[in-house]
Design a protein around this motif. Sequence first.
Motif, PDB file in Angstrom:
ATOM      1  N   GLY A  29      37.032 -38.475  25.925  1.00 57.78           N
ATOM      2  CA  GLY A  29      37.165 -37.040  25.726  1.00 57.78           C
ATOM      3  C   GLY A  29      37.352 -36.680  24.264  1.00 57.78           C
ATOM      4  N   THR A  30      38.147 -37.483  23.553  1.00 55.29           N
ATOM      5  CA  THR A  30      38.376 -37.229  22.126  1.00 55.29           C
ATOM      6  C   THR A  30      37.090 -37.386  21.332  1.00 55.29           C
ATOM      7  OG1 THR A  30      40.656 -38.026  22.306  1.00 55.29           O
ATOM      8  CG2 THR A  30      39.707 -37.923  20.103  1.00 55.29           C
ATOM      9  N   LEU A  31      36.336 -38.449  21.623  1.00 54.68           N
ATOM     10  CA  LEU A  31      35.082 -38.682  20.905  1.00 54.68           C
ATOM     11  C   LEU A  31      34.081 -37.558  21.169  1.00 54.68           C
ATOM     12  CD1 LEU A  31      34.661 -42.536  21.455  1.00 54.68           C
ATOM     13  CD2 LEU A  31      35.479 -41.340  19.407  1.00 54.68           C
ATOM     14  N   MET A  32      34.044 -37.096  22.402  1.00 56.57           N
ATOM     15  CA  MET A  32      33.162 -35.970  22.723  1.00 56.57           C
ATOM     16  C   MET A  32      33.623 -34.702  22.020  1.00 56.57           C
ATOM     17  SD  MET A  32      32.484 -36.590  26.804  1.00 56.57           S
ATOM     18  CE  MET A  32      31.520 -35.080  26.931  1.00 56.57           C
ATOM     19  N   GLY A  33      34.944 -34.510  21.953  1.00 54.38           N
ATOM     20  CA  GLY A  33      35.482 -33.336  21.275  1.00 54.38           C
ATOM     21  C   GLY A  33      35.187 -33.354  19.790  1.00 54.38           C
ATOM     22  N   LYS A  34      35.141 -34.549  19.228  1.00 52.51           N
ATOM     23  CA  LYS A  34      34.833 -34.678  17.803  1.00 52.51           C
ATOM     24  C   LYS A  34      33.406 -34.237  17.505  1.00 52.51           C
ATOM     25  CE  LYS A  34      36.151 -35.921  13.680  1.00 52.51           C
ATOM     26  NZ  LYS A  34      37.212 -35.154  12.987  1.00 52.51           N
ATOM     27  N   LEU A  35      32.533 -34.424  18.491  1.00 49.57           N
ATOM     28  CA  LEU A  35      31.125 -34.046  18.315  1.00 49.57           C
ATOM     29  C   LEU A  35      30.871 -32.575  18.657  1.00 49.57           C
ATOM     30  CD1 LEU A  35      29.426 -37.208  19.915  1.00 49.57           C
ATOM     31  CD2 LEU A  35      29.779 -36.713  17.483  1.00 49.57           C
ATOM     32  N   ALA A  36      31.783 -31.989  19.439  1.00 51.77           N
ATOM     33  CA  ALA A  36      31.590 -30.602  19.886  1.00 51.77           C
ATOM     34  C   ALA A  36      32.117 -29.634  18.829  1.00 51.77           C
ATOM     35  CB  ALA A  36      32.304 -30.369  21.213  1.00 51.77           C
ATOM     36  N   HIS A  37      31.311 -28.690  18.464  1.00 46.86           N
ATOM     37  CA  HIS A  37      31.726 -27.699  17.468  1.00 46.86           C
ATOM     38  C   HIS A  37      32.474 -26.538  18.126  1.00 46.86           C
ATOM     39  CE1 HIS A  37      29.551 -29.688  14.254  1.00 46.86           C
ATOM     40  NE2 HIS A  37      28.481 -29.740  15.038  1.00 46.86           N
ATOM     41  N   ARG A  38      31.966 -26.108  19.253  1.00 43.89           N
ATOM     42  CA  ARG A  38      32.601 -24.951  19.901  1.00 43.89           C
ATOM     43  C   ARG A  38      32.257 -24.945  21.382  1.00 43.89           C
ATOM     44  NH1 ARG A  38      31.367 -19.118  20.187  1.00 43.89           N
ATOM     45  NH2 ARG A  38      33.337 -17.999  20.364  1.00 43.89           N
ATOM     46  N   ILE A  39      33.280 -24.820  22.214  1.00 47.19           N
ATOM     47  CA  ILE A  39      33.093 -24.739  23.656  1.00 47.19           C
ATOM     48  C   ILE A  39      33.349 -23.314  24.112  1.00 47.19           C
ATOM     49  CG2 ILE A  39      33.895 -25.577  25.898  1.00 47.19           C
ATOM     50  CD1 ILE A  39      34.762 -28.119  24.538  1.00 47.19           C
ATOM     51  N   PRO A  40      32.383 -22.682  24.800  1.00 50.24           N
ATOM     52  CA  PRO A  40      32.583 -21.309  25.271  1.00 50.24           C
ATOM     53  C   PRO A  40      33.829 -21.198  26.137  1.00 50.24           C
ATOM     54  CG  PRO A  40      30.296 -21.967  25.524  1.00 50.24           C
ATOM     55  CD  PRO A  40      31.065 -23.205  25.151  1.00 50.24           C
ATOM     56  N   GLU A  41      34.582 -20.142  25.946  1.00 48.53           N
ATOM     57  CA  GLU A  41      35.836 -19.976  26.680  1.00 48.53           C
ATOM     58  C   GLU A  41      35.594 -19.906  28.182  1.00 48.53           C
ATOM     59  OE1 GLU A  41      39.643 -16.902  26.969  1.00 48.53           O
ATOM     60  OE2 GLU A  41      38.052 -16.576  25.494  1.00 48.53           O
ATOM     61  N   LYS A  42      34.510 -19.243  28.591  1.00 48.22           N
ATOM     62  CA  LYS A  42      34.257 -19.108  30.027  1.00 48.22           C
ATOM     63  C   LYS A  42      33.982 -20.461  30.680  1.00 48.22           C
ATOM     64  CE  LYS A  42      29.283 -18.076  29.553  1.00 48.22           C
ATOM     65  NZ  LYS A  42      28.234 -17.088  29.887  1.00 48.22           N
ATOM     66  N   VAL A  43      33.413 -21.394  29.917  1.00 52.36           N
ATOM     67  CA  VAL A  43      33.163 -22.729  30.446  1.00 52.36           C
ATOM     68  C   VAL A  43      34.485 -23.471  30.653  1.00 52.36           C
ATOM     69  CG1 VAL A  43      32.117 -24.981  29.996  1.00 52.36           C
ATOM     70  CG2 VAL A  43      30.873 -22.885  29.424  1.00 52.36           C
ATOM     71  N   SER A  63      41.662 -33.558  26.408  1.00 47.50           N
ATOM     72  CA  SER A  63      41.577 -34.225  25.105  1.00 47.50           C
ATOM     73  C   SER A  63      40.368 -33.735  24.319  1.00 47.50           C
ATOM     74  CB  SER A  63      41.513 -35.746  25.287  1.00 47.50           C
ATOM     75  OG  SER A  63      40.330 -36.136  25.960  1.00 47.50           O
ATOM     76  N   LEU A  64      39.291 -33.427  25.035  1.00 42.86           N
ATOM     77  CA  LEU A  64      38.110 -32.860  24.367  1.00 42.86           C
ATOM     78  C   LEU A  64      38.461 -31.537  23.690  1.00 42.86           C
ATOM     79  CD1 LEU A  64      34.544 -32.701  25.928  1.00 42.86           C
ATOM     80  CD2 LEU A  64      35.476 -30.782  24.639  1.00 42.86           C
ATOM     81  N   LEU A  65      39.174 -30.678  24.435  1.00 42.39           N
ATOM     82  CA  LEU A  65      39.553 -29.375  23.876  1.00 42.39           C
ATOM     83  C   LEU A  65      40.552 -29.535  22.732  1.00 42.39           C
ATOM     84  CD1 LEU A  65      40.001 -27.272  27.156  1.00 42.39           C
ATOM     85  CD2 LEU A  65      38.027 -27.338  25.632  1.00 42.39           C
ATOM     86  N   LEU A  66      41.517 -30.435  22.895  1.00 42.22           N
ATOM     87  CA  LEU A  66      42.523 -30.640  21.850  1.00 42.22           C
ATOM     88  C   LEU A  66      41.888 -31.131  20.555  1.00 42.22           C
ATOM     89  CD1 LEU A  66      45.524 -32.348  23.712  1.00 42.22           C
ATOM     90  CD2 LEU A  66      45.436 -30.035  22.776  1.00 42.22           C
ATOM     91  N   THR A  67      40.915 -32.022  20.683  1.00 37.50           N
ATOM     92  CA  THR A  67      40.306 -32.617  19.501  1.00 37.50           C
ATOM     93  C   THR A  67      39.577 -31.577  18.649  1.00 37.50           C
ATOM     94  OG1 THR A  67      40.023 -34.703  20.691  1.00 37.50           O
ATOM     95  CG2 THR A  67      38.736 -34.430  18.691  1.00 37.50           C
TER      96      THR A  67
END
Length: 239
Positions: free
Chosen positions: A16-30, A146-150
């Motif tokens: 999850g952390t590694l994916m979060g590091k690659l994600a720039h922005r996750i839509p709030e509705k998602v 962890s994705l969101l936290l990262t």
Amino acid sequence: MFIIGALVNGLAIVVGTLMGKLAHRIPEKVSVTVMQVMGLSVITLGLQMGFKSHQFLIVILSLAIGAVIGEFIDLDEKLNLLGNMIERKFQSQQNEKQAFSISQGFVTGTLIFVIGAMAIVGALDSGIRGDHSVLFTKAVMDGFISLLLTTTLGIGVIFSAVPVFLYEGIISLFATQINAVVPQDLMNSIIAEVTGVGGVLILAIGINLLEIIKIKVANLLPSILIAVVIVVVQHTYFL
């Protein structure tokens, strides 16, 4: 392996952390929809566990007595105070540095993933029954969190996987040793009632995730120990 649940939980945080590091922005509705799905899934798991109790009166008594003890000690408030203290410290540091350090992500992630009923109940379930479903469910939740936290705290979140694995693994290891000193019939009763109480606590976590009402789940944790005591007393003096 009795620690497989703890291992999967730790790996989920890493992924999850590694994916979060690659994600720039996750839509709030998602993120909101996914959290709602997690809440419903946790409620379903809690109901399944709750129905495994053989004497639901023990579950009710354990929860009632445990709630009194938990409120008297106020575990929930103590954990919140600790979290708020760390959060204030991090916020002040962030204003100065405009960034979160590795240590900040590590401590914050550890507090979120380690503290909670699912970690304790899941680890006990893994060690005593070899059932890892609770920790697998927690792994899915922790991976997404962890994705969101990262995305806000940085890569330091990944290091929280270590204390999560150690914490849950040690509890699972301790639980496996119980079978060596406790008669099988007593162990079966303990498993049934602890599972029932744990199911109610997990149900409460699901309700909190859905934001239906706010339940102080941490204050109910003594119920697990009370259930063990009641079953042992019943088995020793009334059977």
